[in-house]
Motif scaffolding. Structure first.
Motif, short mmCIF file in Angstrom:
data_model
loop_
_atom_site.label_atom_id
_atom_site.label_comp_id
_atom_site.label_asym_id
_atom_site.label_seq_id
_atom_site.Cartn_x
_atom_site.Cartn_y
_atom_site.Cartn_z
N CYS A 82 0.76 -0.59 -0.17
CA CYS A 82 -0.33 0.01 -0.33
C CYS A 82 0.74 1.28 -0.05
O CYS A 82 1.48 1.89 1.29
CB CYS A 82 -1.16 0.04 1.31
SG CYS A 82 -1.70 -1.00 1.25
N TRP A 83 1.20 1.84 -1.43
CA TRP A 83 1.99 2.99 -1.12
C TRP A 83 1.27 4.28 -0.90
O TRP A 83 0.39 3.93 -0.80
CB TRP A 83 2.41 2.54 -2.63
CG TRP A 83 3.80 1.21 -2.56
CD1 TRP A 83 3.95 0.38 -1.60
CD2 TRP A 83 4.85 1.07 -3.50
NE1 TRP A 83 5.15 -0.41 -1.82
CE2 TRP A 83 5.13 0.48 -3.57
CE3 TRP A 83 4.95 2.09 -4.88
CZ2 TRP A 83 6.74 -0.93 -3.97
CZ3 TRP A 83 5.89 1.63 -5.75
CH2 TRP A 83 7.31 -0.10 -5.28
N THR A 84 2.20 5.43 -1.01
CA THR A 84 2.09 6.23 -1.49
C THR A 84 0.59 7.19 -1.57
O THR A 84 0.40 6.76 -2.70
CB THR A 84 3.17 6.92 -1.53
OG1 THR A 84 3.63 7.63 -0.46
CG2 THR A 84 2.82 8.71 -1.36
N GLY A 85 -0.02 7.80 -1.29
CA GLY A 85 -1.28 8.40 -1.59
C GLY A 85 -1.89 9.77 -0.18
O GLY A 85 -0.85 10.25 -0.14
N SER A 86 -2.58 10.76 -0.80
CA SER A 86 -3.21 11.49 -0.17
C SER A 86 -4.19 11.84 0.45
O SER A 86 -5.43 10.30 -0.09
CB SER A 86 -2.69 12.94 -0.92
OG SER A 86 -2.01 12.55 -1.86
N ALA A 87 -4.76 12.40 1.61
CA ALA A 87 -5.99 12.33 1.98
C ALA A 87 -7.01 13.23 1.61
O ALA A 87 -6.18 14.92 1.10
CB ALA A 87 -6.43 12.44 3.20
N THR A 88 -8.32 13.81 0.48
CA THR A 88 -9.62 14.41 0.43
C THR A 88 -10.48 14.42 1.52
O THR A 88 -10.68 13.56 1.53
CB THR A 88 -9.47 14.33 -1.22
OG1 THR A 88 -8.68 14.55 -2.50
CG2 THR A 88 -10.41 15.59 -1.23
N ILE A 89 -10.36 16.28 1.40
CA ILE A 89 -11.58 16.29 2.50
C ILE A 89 -13.47 16.70 1.72
O ILE A 89 -13.28 17.55 1.36
CB ILE A 89 -12.13 17.49 3.37
CG1 ILE A 89 -10.18 16.80 4.62
CG2 ILE A 89 -13.01 17.05 4.34
CD1 ILE A 89 -10.61 17.23 5.90
N LEU A 90 -14.10 15.46 1.42
CA LEU A 90 -15.20 16.20 -0.04
C LEU A 90 -16.29 16.77 1.14
O LEU A 90 -15.50 16.47 2.00
CB LEU A 90 -15.62 14.67 -0.36
CG LEU A 90 -14.43 13.69 -0.82
CD1 LEU A 90 -15.51 12.20 -1.87
CD2 LEU A 90 -14.48 14.01 -2.66
N PRO A 91 -17.44 18.19 0.21
CA PRO A 91 -18.75 17.93 1.04
C PRO A 91 -18.96 17.08 1.81
O PRO A 91 -19.33 16.05 1.63
CB PRO A 91 -19.10 18.19 -0.86
CG PRO A 91 -18.28 18.13 -0.96
CD PRO A 91 -17.36 17.45 -1.20
N GLY A 92 -19.62 17.89 2.75
CA GLY A 92 -19.79 17.16 4.62
C GLY A 92 -19.02 16.24 5.12
O GLY A 92 -19.09 15.83 5.68
N HIS A 93 -17.71 17.27 5.37
CA HIS A 93 -16.92 17.04 5.92
C HIS A 93 -16.05 15.16 5.66
O HIS A 93 -16.43 14.46 6.97
CB HIS A 93 -16.80 17.29 7.89
CG HIS A 93 -17.45 18.20 7.85
ND1 HIS A 93 -16.14 19.63 8.15
CD2 HIS A 93 -18.22 19.17 7.77
CE1 HIS A 93 -16.91 20.93 8.10
NE2 HIS A 93 -17.81 20.84 7.54
N GLN A 94 -16.45 14.69 4.88
CA GLN A 94 -15.76 13.34 4.67
C GLN A 94 -14.64 13.04 3.89
O GLN A 94 -14.38 12.63 2.23
CB GLN A 94 -16.78 12.84 3.21
CG GLN A 94 -18.16 13.44 3.74
CD GLN A 94 -19.16 11.40 3.59
OE1 GLN A 94 -18.65 10.35 3.92
NE2 GLN A 94 -21.09 11.55 3.86
#
Ligand code: FRU
Length: 546
Positions: free
Chosen positions: A81-93
């Motif tokens: 499980c290699w590198t990646g990023s988080a994104t906060i979708l609408p509605g704090h998800q």
């Protein structure tokens, strides 16, 4: 072992044991909690069997480790499980995009979503069965297709992410688009690519305001912002970035300076530093940079230590007022660890060595302003050497007397200076302007360690500053056992070094100011603090949530 303990950091993030390629993964702020994930081998202190480990904090300084967040268990990530990023979708998800090494050892992009959104620490992550979301096709090499960025939304309401790739030998940030963050399509043109380098790992793409130091959410775009595209070049292992414009109609990044020589690109750090990533901190309205400081000792040292890899102290970043580069500064929270201040005022630094007594030299934060005399005595600058600052630092090292400089700090110094690392400046004159060279020398006259097998490079960079106007060169240095993080010219240039002195295993380490130039320099400010130990691996119940 004693070696393991001696080089462990007191306030730079690291887990209790094992390998991290601290590719900071998915850093984010969500509902009062900062999350940091990182590339982790649960079985050993060398790279392999990569999982996502997870720690949480409320102040970015004290951390509680949680269970591993993402394990290689499915056909689409069974080999890592290699590198990646988080994104906060609408509605704090919050959602995570990461690279999976699939059962055929191809790189594919997957999504993971919180298993329980009402858990304030987001301990569980699930991998929907509709993974993978993006697979290598149409001429994309399956070995060079990884590290999705945080998503951003264009004016058309669609999501975008960039991925690192190499296509026909060109470093590339591929662009993918989606309406729902699940079904993705590759755009016809990449966000950007360049023939000046091969594979781009861990791309990062974000806006910075032209005025001020506030950070912006990743989707912001207007005439008041510039964009930053950062890429990690495997060869040489370092993080480079470009400033430019994000042209939304063509969906491409247009750099200000597209030089076809990567050495002309900007760098976050001119020392040891890799695979960094930023995130927008909605709590304090700032953009924060994380980065991996890997070891410069040997693999057998890492096995003996039982650990390898640490994180930088997170840095706030913003655009310099002249708009030509970014500025970086350790987040203010680290100042909460300062104890026992030692200061000097209006001290004349004559030629020689001046020990600063009463400082805990292996665990300190130091701030110095060097105020310069008239620049007349600066040595003339040879423009043919402008490209190669590290070489200049090694040829004209701390022992070579100049007109103005070298002056600076000797840190992690042993009792009789058999071991020490020199961080210093030298000023040159070129017609009517002055050029400032900043160096961190782990080798030669300054010997960071007596051990011969270590990687002991000389780092250097020219500071982009107007010395005639400022007349002062500032240096901030964070020292933490086996790491020295340097910020020159108020954060305009950073040089981080990993060092492993042998002698202070038994003695304490010392701190000096030195001047080996023929003109004296005024220390208009000198403050140093011993740093308290941070709680890097505290129990979750002991974490204070505001
Ligand atoms: C960078 C990197 C990434 C990859 C990860 C694997 O250090 O090589 O490109 O996703 O590490 O651990």
């Amino acid at each position: 072992s004693i070696v393991s303990k001696q080089y462990r950091t007191a306030y730079h993030f690291q887990p209790p044991k094992n390998w991290i390629n601290a590719d900071p993964n998915g850093p984010m702020y969500h509902n009062g909690v900062y999350h940091l994930f990182y590339q982790y081998n649960p079985n050993s202190s060398v790279w392999g069997n990569i999982h996502w480990a997870h720690s949480v904090s409320t102040d970015l300084i004290n951390w509680a480790p949680l269970d591993l967040a993402i394990h290689p268990t499915k056909p689409f990530d069974i080999n890592g499980c290699w590198t990646g990023s988080a994104t906060i979708l609408p509605g704090h998800q919050p959602v995570i995009l990461y690279t999976g090494m699939n059962r055929d050892n191809q790189q594919v992009q997957n999504i993971a979503v919180p298993g329980n959104l009402s858990d304030p620490f987001l301990r569980e992550w699930t991998k929907p069965d509709y993974n993978p979301l993006m697979t290598p096709s149409d001429g994309i090499h399956p070995d060079m297709f990884r590290d999705p960025t945080t998503g951003w939304r264009g004016a058309d309401g669609h999501w975008r992410v960039a991925l690192g790739a190499e296509i026909s030998g060109n470093g590339t940030a591929l662009l993918y688009k989606s309406e729902d963050f699940v079904r993705w399509q590759r755009a016809d043109s990449p966000l950007h690519s360049s023939s000046a380098s091969g594979m781009w790992e861990c791309p990062d793409f974000f806006p910075v305001p032209i005025e001020g130091r506030e950070g912006l959410d990743t989707s912001v775009n207007s005439k008041d912002v510039r964009h930053v595209l950062k890429m990690s070049l495997m060869e040489p292992q370092s993080d480079y970035y470009m400033l430019g414009t994000y042209d939304e109609t063509r969906d491409i990044f247009v750099p200000d300076n597209a030089a076809d020589d990567y050495r002309m690109w900007l760098r976050y750090d001119y020392g040891k530093f890799y695979a960094s990533k930023t995130f927008f901190d909605a709590k304090k309205k700032r953009r924060i940079l994380w980065g991996w400081l890997n070891e410069s000792d040997t693999e057998s040292d890492d096995i003996a230590k039982g650990w390898a890899g640490i994180q930088i102290i997170p840095r706030k970043i913003w655009l310099d007022s002249r708009g030509r580069q970014l500025v970086q500064w350790p987040i203010e929270e680290v100042e909460s660890l300062r104890r026992n201040e030692v200061h000097l005022h209006g001290f004349e630094l004559t030629t020689g060595l001046h020990e600063i007594k009463g400082v805990k030299g292996s665990q300190a934060d130091v701030e110095v302003d060097f105020e310069l005399p008239s620049l007349d005595r600066a040595d003339p600058f040879d423009p043919t050497r402008a490209m190669d600052a590290p070489k200049l630092c090694s040829q004209e090292d701390a022992s070579v007397r100049g007109g103005i400089g070298p002056f600076g700090l000797l840190v992690l110094a042993s009792e009789n200076l058999e071991e020490h690392t020199a961080i210093f400046f030298r000023v040159y004159r070129e017609q009517n302007t002055a050029k400032v060279l900043m160096c961190s020398d782990q080798r030669r006259q300054s010997r960071s360690s007596l051990r011969p097998e270590l990687d002991k490079p000389v780092y250097g960079v020219f500071l982009d500053m107007d010395l005639e106007k400022e007349r002062k060169i500032s240096l901030r240095t964070l020292i933490d056992h086996s790491v020295i993080e340097n910020f020159g010219g108020k954060g305009r240039a950073c040089i981080t070094a990993r060092v492993y002195p042998e002698l202070f295993l038994n003695t304490s380490s010392h701190l000096y100011l030195f001047n080996n130039g023929s003109s004296s320099v005024m220390i208009s400010r000198f403050q140093s603090w011993g740093m308290a130990k941070a709680h890097l691996n505290i129990k979750l119940k002991d974490l204070v949530i505001e």
